[in-house]
Design an enzyme around this catalytic site. Structure first.
Site, PDB file in Angstrom:
ATOM      1  N   HIS A  12       1.017  -1.181  -0.017  1.00  0.00           N
ATOM      2  CA  HIS A  12       0.111   0.072   0.093  1.00  0.00           C
ATOM      3  C   HIS A  12       0.916   1.326   0.134  1.00  0.00           C
ATOM      4  O   HIS A  12       1.968   1.212   0.496  1.00  0.00           O
ATOM      5  CB  HIS A  12      -0.963   0.001   1.362  1.00  0.00           C
ATOM      6  N   HIS A  59      -2.018   3.854  10.224  1.00  0.00           N
ATOM      7  CA  HIS A  59      -1.031   4.881  10.377  1.00  0.00           C
ATOM      8  C   HIS A  59      -1.348   5.941  11.348  1.00  0.00           C
ATOM      9  O   HIS A  59      -1.190   7.030  10.936  1.00  0.00           O
ATOM     10  CB  HIS A  59      -0.496   5.185   9.047  1.00  0.00           C
ATOM     11  N   HIS A 193      10.696  -0.668   2.212  1.00  0.00           N
ATOM     12  CA  HIS A 193      10.801   0.957   2.226  1.00  0.00           C
ATOM     13  C   HIS A 193      11.179   1.565   3.564  1.00  0.00           C
ATOM     14  O   HIS A 193      10.970   0.861   4.671  1.00  0.00           O
ATOM     15  CB  HIS A 193       9.358   1.423   1.536  1.00  0.00           C
ATOM     16  N   GLU A 240       6.207  -3.876   7.782  1.00  0.00           N
ATOM     17  CA  GLU A 240       4.678  -4.009   7.572  1.00  0.00           C
ATOM     18  C   GLU A 240       4.727  -5.597   6.904  1.00  0.00           C
ATOM     19  O   GLU A 240       3.449  -5.946   6.970  1.00  0.00           O
ATOM     20  CB  GLU A 240       4.360  -3.108   6.357  1.00  0.00           C
TER      21      GLU A 240
HETATM   22  C1  DHB Z   1       4.587   5.473   2.020  1.00  0.00           C
HETATM   23  C2  DHB Z   1       4.584   4.084   2.228  1.00  0.00           C
HETATM   24  C3  DHB Z   1       3.927   3.777   3.393  1.00  0.00           C
HETATM   25  O1  DHB Z   1       3.802   2.410   3.830  1.00  0.00           O
HETATM   26  C4  DHB Z   1       3.102   4.429   3.956  1.00  0.00           C
HETATM   27  O2  DHB Z   1       2.516   4.080   5.066  1.00  0.00           O
HETATM   28  C5  DHB Z   1       3.048   5.973   3.882  1.00  0.00           C
HETATM   29  C6  DHB Z   1       3.783   6.275   2.596  1.00  0.00           C
HETATM   30  C7  DHB Z   1       5.112   5.708   0.745  1.00  0.00           C
HETATM   31  O3  DHB Z   1       5.861   5.096   0.004  1.00  0.00           O
HETATM   32  O4  DHB Z   1       5.192   6.839   0.389  1.00  0.00           O
HETATM   33 FE    FE Z   2       2.523   1.832   5.321  1.00  0.00          FE
END
Ligand code: DHB
Ligand code: FE
Length: 280
Positions: A12, A59, A193, A240
């Site tokens: 996501h 979040h 990420h 995550e």
């Molecule tokens: C991004 C990724 C995430 O998992 C999130 O919760 C908020 C932003 C991103 O890559 O921008």
């Molecule tokens: Fe996220």
């Protein structure tokens, strides 16, 4: 009896929701991301379940530093898309399944998993973006959804092993529900990420693809990977991915049929991974 027929896994990011809501999906940056979900949208139409148990993380929208449930199951009749700072996404409200959700809570809590029961909450991009990716722009989501929120935002987070075992308990719960429901379990978030700090922007393609391989072929040993490895190899928000083990744990013990696999870098700051596994 109800049964779990398939599991879906997908990353996501809020920007995916924004790209859809603002009609940007055909722009060169986004086209390759959404191309990876064309198969999935047709598969969803052909394999619409009666209920989705959607494992995701909030979040700091429904929850906050004031209240941090490790695992929370939504037993409400409906959930409103959260306002994450730009107004709520223009997507349908999410219809719940209070009866099955309450049954899962009963069964899983009696199996020693301490779920928090949530009768009212808004759902953020962690839940609505996977629905948008799989269902496209819809007037209504195709079926009821039971939100299962996992804390992967504030430490301590649950281990992969705990998530895997919770998935197995959810399978047992679904299979003891006395109605012939077709249920899918979705695991969302990830892949690699990191959004802040000196390593912001970290992506690890090799680790991500090995995670996908192992999730398919050897999920029980993948569940042994400690959270520190997720953070070191896949970045702070790569944690995550433990949520994918809940969906995988809910699948039967026989090897699954891999219906679809997709990996793309980047979407915003995130590597996008996606799998559809069917029980055979
Ligand atoms: C991004 C990724 C995430 O998992 C999130 O919760 C908020 C932003 C991103 O890559 O921008
Ligand atoms: Fe996220």
């Amino acid at each position: 009896m109800a049964r779990i027929t398939a599991s879906v896994y997908t990353s996501h990011v809020p920007a995916i929701g924004a790209a859809m809501d603002l009609g940007k999906t055909h722009e060169p940056y986004w086209q390759p991301v959404f191309a990876g979900y064309e198969f999935s949208r047709q598969w969803m139409k052909d394999n619409t379940p009666d209920v989705i148990v959607l494992v995701y993380n909030d979040h700091a929208n429904a929850f906050s530093l004031e209240l941090i449930p490790t695992f929370a199951i939504g037993t409400a009749a409906e959930y409103t898309p959260a306002d994450e700072g730009w107004g709520p996404r223009p997507v349908p409200k999410v219809i719940g399944h209070p009866e099955l959700a309450s049954h899962i809570a009963q069964s899983v809590i009696q199996d020693d998993f301490d779920l928090t029961i949530v009768n009212k909450m808004d759902v953020d991009h962690g839940l609505t973006v996977p629905l948008s990716l799989m269902c496209g722009r819809a007037q209504a989501w195709p079926c009821p959804v039971i939100p299962l929120a996992v804390n992967v935002v504030l430490y301590p987070v649950p281990s992969g092993k705990r998530c895997w075992n919770l998935g197995r308990a959810i399978r047992k719960a679904v299979e003891s529900y006395d109605a012939p429901l077709n249920v899918q379990v979705w695991g969302t978030g990830g892949m690699s990420h990191q959004l802040q700090g000196p390593r912001a922007g970290l992506i690890n393609k090799a680790w991500d693809n090995r995670f996908l391989d192992r999730l398919i072929d050897e999920p029980a040993t993948l569940a042994e990977v400690p959270h520190v490895e997720y953070v070191t190899e896949a970045g702070s928000e790569g944690i995550e991915l433990v949520m994918w083990l809940i969906a995988r744990g809910a699948m039967s013990d026989a090897p699954p049929r891999v219906r679809h696999r997709f990996y793309h870098v980047p979407a915003s700051n995130t590597a996008v991974g996606h799998l559809i596994l069917e029980n055979t």
